[in-house]
Design an enzyme around this catalytic site. Structure first.
Site, PDB file in Angstrom:
ATOM      1  N   LYS A  74      -0.336   5.072   9.654  1.00 57.55           N
ATOM      2  CA  LYS A  74      -0.181   6.335   8.915  1.00 57.55           C
ATOM      3  C   LYS A  74      -0.823   6.242   7.526  1.00 57.55           C
ATOM      4  O   LYS A  74      -1.509   7.147   7.109  1.00 57.55           O
ATOM      5  CB  LYS A  74       1.309   6.689   8.731  1.00 57.55           C
ATOM      6  CG  LYS A  74       2.063   6.875  10.031  1.00 57.55           C
ATOM      7  CD  LYS A  74       3.493   7.341   9.783  1.00 57.55           C
ATOM      8  CE  LYS A  74       4.333   6.394   8.964  1.00 57.55           C
ATOM      9  NZ  LYS A  74       4.678   5.123   9.641  1.00 57.55           N
ATOM     10  N   ARG A  93      13.141  -1.952  10.492  1.00 57.34           N
ATOM     11  CA  ARG A  93      12.375  -0.714  10.283  1.00 57.34           C
ATOM     12  C   ARG A  93      12.062  -0.036  11.606  1.00 57.34           C
ATOM     13  O   ARG A  93      12.110   1.189  11.718  1.00 57.34           O
ATOM     14  CB  ARG A  93      11.085  -1.025   9.510  1.00 57.34           C
ATOM     15  CG  ARG A  93      11.358  -1.325   8.038  1.00 57.34           C
ATOM     16  CD  ARG A  93      10.234  -2.104   7.391  1.00 57.34           C
ATOM     17  NE  ARG A  93       8.972  -1.404   7.414  1.00 57.34           N
ATOM     18  CZ  ARG A  93       7.784  -2.018   7.313  1.00 57.34           C
ATOM     19  NH1 ARG A  93       7.719  -3.339   7.202  1.00 57.34           N
ATOM     20  NH2 ARG A  93       6.681  -1.313   7.329  1.00 57.34           N
ATOM     21  N   ARG A 148       3.371  -7.074   1.602  1.00 53.32           N
ATOM     22  CA  ARG A 148       4.568  -6.334   1.223  1.00 53.32           C
ATOM     23  C   ARG A 148       5.816  -7.115   1.621  1.00 53.32           C
ATOM     24  O   ARG A 148       5.890  -7.629   2.729  1.00 53.32           O
ATOM     25  CB  ARG A 148       4.558  -4.978   1.929  1.00 53.32           C
ATOM     26  CG  ARG A 148       4.510  -3.811   0.974  1.00 53.32           C
ATOM     27  CD  ARG A 148       4.262  -2.544   1.694  1.00 53.32           C
ATOM     28  NE  ARG A 148       5.362  -2.171   2.583  1.00 53.32           N
ATOM     29  CZ  ARG A 148       5.385  -1.045   3.286  1.00 53.32           C
ATOM     30  NH1 ARG A 148       4.367  -0.211   3.205  1.00 53.32           N
ATOM     31  NH2 ARG A 148       6.392  -0.763   4.075  1.00 53.32           N
ATOM     32  N   ARG A 169      11.435  11.711   7.711  1.00 54.40           N
ATOM     33  CA  ARG A 169      11.839  10.587   8.545  1.00 54.40           C
ATOM     34  C   ARG A 169      13.188  10.818   9.209  1.00 54.40           C
ATOM     35  O   ARG A 169      13.637   9.972   9.975  1.00 54.40           O
ATOM     36  CB  ARG A 169      11.963   9.350   7.666  1.00 54.40           C
ATOM     37  CG  ARG A 169      10.890   8.298   7.887  1.00 54.40           C
ATOM     38  CD  ARG A 169      11.161   7.203   6.858  1.00 54.40           C
ATOM     39  NE  ARG A 169      10.566   5.958   7.177  1.00 54.40           N
ATOM     40  CZ  ARG A 169       9.407   5.536   6.686  1.00 54.40           C
ATOM     41  NH1 ARG A 169       8.692   6.307   5.926  1.00 54.40           N
ATOM     42  NH2 ARG A 169       8.964   4.334   6.994  1.00 54.40           N
ATOM     43  N   ARG A 217      -0.621  -7.190   7.785  1.00 56.25           N
ATOM     44  CA  ARG A 217      -1.061  -6.204   6.801  1.00 56.25           C
ATOM     45  C   ARG A 217      -1.100  -6.784   5.387  1.00 56.25           C
ATOM     46  O   ARG A 217      -0.201  -7.502   4.970  1.00 56.25           O
ATOM     47  CB  ARG A 217      -0.101  -5.015   6.833  1.00 56.25           C
ATOM     48  CG  ARG A 217      -0.410  -3.970   5.788  1.00 56.25           C
ATOM     49  CD  ARG A 217       0.161  -2.653   6.141  1.00 56.25           C
ATOM     50  NE  ARG A 217       1.613  -2.604   5.983  1.00 56.25           N
ATOM     51  CZ  ARG A 217       2.323  -1.505   6.205  1.00 56.25           C
ATOM     52  NH1 ARG A 217       1.723  -0.413   6.623  1.00 56.25           N
ATOM     53  NH2 ARG A 217       3.624  -1.525   6.038  1.00 56.25           N
TER      54      ARG A 217
HETATM   55  P1  ADP Z   1       6.367   2.068   6.905  1.00 55.19           P
HETATM   56  O1  ADP Z   1       6.147   3.459   7.415  1.00 55.19           O
HETATM   57  O2  ADP Z   1       5.262   1.166   7.261  1.00 55.19           O
HETATM   58  O3  ADP Z   1       7.726   1.524   7.233  1.00 55.19           O
HETATM   59  P2  ADP Z   1       6.728   3.036   4.168  1.00 55.19           P
HETATM   60  O4  ADP Z   1       6.018   2.555   2.972  1.00 55.19           O
HETATM   61  O5  ADP Z   1       6.497   4.457   4.609  1.00 55.19           O
HETATM   62  O6  ADP Z   1       6.359   2.021   5.340  1.00 55.19           O
HETATM   63  O7  ADP Z   1       8.317   2.868   3.952  1.00 55.19           O
HETATM   64  C1  ADP Z   1       8.885   1.693   3.450  1.00 55.19           C
HETATM   65  C2  ADP Z   1      10.392   1.894   3.271  1.00 55.19           C
HETATM   66  O8  ADP Z   1      10.643   2.921   2.311  1.00 55.19           O
HETATM   67  C3  ADP Z   1      11.162   2.325   4.510  1.00 55.19           C
HETATM   68  O9  ADP Z   1      11.523   1.229   5.319  1.00 55.19           O
HETATM   69  C4  ADP Z   1      12.364   3.035   3.881  1.00 55.19           C
HETATM   70  O10 ADP Z   1      13.328   2.117   3.431  1.00 55.19           O
HETATM   71  C5  ADP Z   1      11.785   3.702   2.660  1.00 55.19           C
HETATM   72  N1  ADP Z   1      11.340   5.105   2.935  1.00 55.19           N
HETATM   73  C6  ADP Z   1      10.061   5.560   2.879  1.00 55.19           C
HETATM   74  N2  ADP Z   1      10.008   6.868   3.175  1.00 55.19           N
HETATM   75  C7  ADP Z   1      11.287   7.255   3.434  1.00 55.19           C
HETATM   76  C8  ADP Z   1      11.894   8.478   3.812  1.00 55.19           C
HETATM   77  N3  ADP Z   1      11.170   9.600   3.997  1.00 55.19           N
HETATM   78  N4  ADP Z   1      13.240   8.503   4.001  1.00 55.19           N
HETATM   79  C9  ADP Z   1      13.978   7.410   3.828  1.00 55.19           C
HETATM   80  N5  ADP Z   1      13.484   6.217   3.482  1.00 55.19           N
HETATM   81  C10 ADP Z   1      12.148   6.126   3.278  1.00 55.19           C
END
Ligand code: ADP
Length: 224
Positions: free
Chosen positions: A18, A176, A165, A93, A132
């Site tokens: 994404k 996750r 990360r 999400r 990554r």
């Molecule tokens: P990925 O999609 O690869 O897991 P992100 O950078 O989008 O990585 O998200 C990392 C973390 O940030 C998630 O595991 C969550 O804890 C938090 N997070 C990100 N976006 C949201 C969201 N829309 N709602 C709740 N938690 C979020």
């Protein structure tokens, strides 16, 4: 190509690509790339109250509560650079986030939402995520197995250091992926029911995925 007057949402599990695709679409259509993950990491780095709340949850691979994410998103969408649309990566999400996004879009008169469902074989995700590496300066994304930088540890584009990360480790990745299955996957049916979902084969190499997405968005724009 000028900006699209729409909300583009990338939906898919962690590791689906994404972030990579959102960056490219945002650039191509001159739209801001809104990553809630990046926004939260920025809060953590600045040690804000919000960042202090989010940090332990993110370290465990759990979602951050809806109210925190929603106030952050609402504030961001109100900025003038979002007037022509935006590309969401990692948001919504949960169903509550999706419903609230609808309300926000109505408020800002965005009447066109397109949801790109990044479909990928679950077996691929662990390799993509553990491999990554992300550039510190510009957020450019590499993979030490499939898309390595020319010089190990250094970004091809801006020469900055590449970092791993802290939540890209196996136990956290498992959390996750579980959070995705239980809390985010229901959005696939939700958006399908609204006729907004377009499936994208996210297993192809990154350039092919970008080309497929661009074709889809260009076609959707003509049909509008
Ligand atoms: P990925 O999609 O690869 O897991 P992100 O950078 O989008 O990585 O998200 C990392 C973390 O940030 C998630 O595991 C969550 O804890 C938090 N997070 C990100 N976006 C949201 C969201 N829309 N709602 C709740 N938690 C979020």
């Amino acid at each position: 190509m000028s900006g699209l007057q729409r909300a583009v949402i990338l939906l898919g599990p962690p590791g689906a690509g994404k972030g990579t695709q959102a960056q490219r679409i945002a650039e191509r259509y001159h739209l801001p790339h809104l990553s809630t993950g990046d926004m939260l990491r920025d809060h953590i780095q600045r040690n804000t109250e919000l960042g202090r709340k989010a940090k332990p949850l993110m370290e465990r691979g759990e979602l951050v509560p809806d109210d925190i994410v929603l106030s952050m998103v609402e504030e961001r969408i109100s900025q003038p650079d979002c007037a022509n649309g935006f590309v969401f990566d990692g948001f919504p999400r949960t169903l509550a986030q999706a419903e609230d996004l609808e309300r926000i879009c109505r408020l800002h008169e965005f009447d066109y939402t397109i949801v790109l469902h990044m479909v990928v074989d679950p077996d691929l995700l662990m390799r993509r995520l553990t491999g990554r590496r992300i550039c510190k300066a510009g957020g450019h994304i590499y993979n030490i197995y499939d898309r390595p930088p020319k010089v190990a540890g250094i970004c091809d584009i801006d020469g900055s250091e590449l970092v791993h990360r802290p939540d890209d480790t196996e136990p956290v990745i498992r959390g996750r992926l579980m959070a995705y299955e239980t809390q985010t996957r229901p959005l696939v049916d939700y958006y399908k029911g609204q006729g907004l979902l377009i499936a994208v084969d996210a297993m192809a190499d990154a350039d092919a995925v970008t080309a497929a997405i661009a074709k889809t968005l260009d076609r959707a724009e003509k049909e509008q």
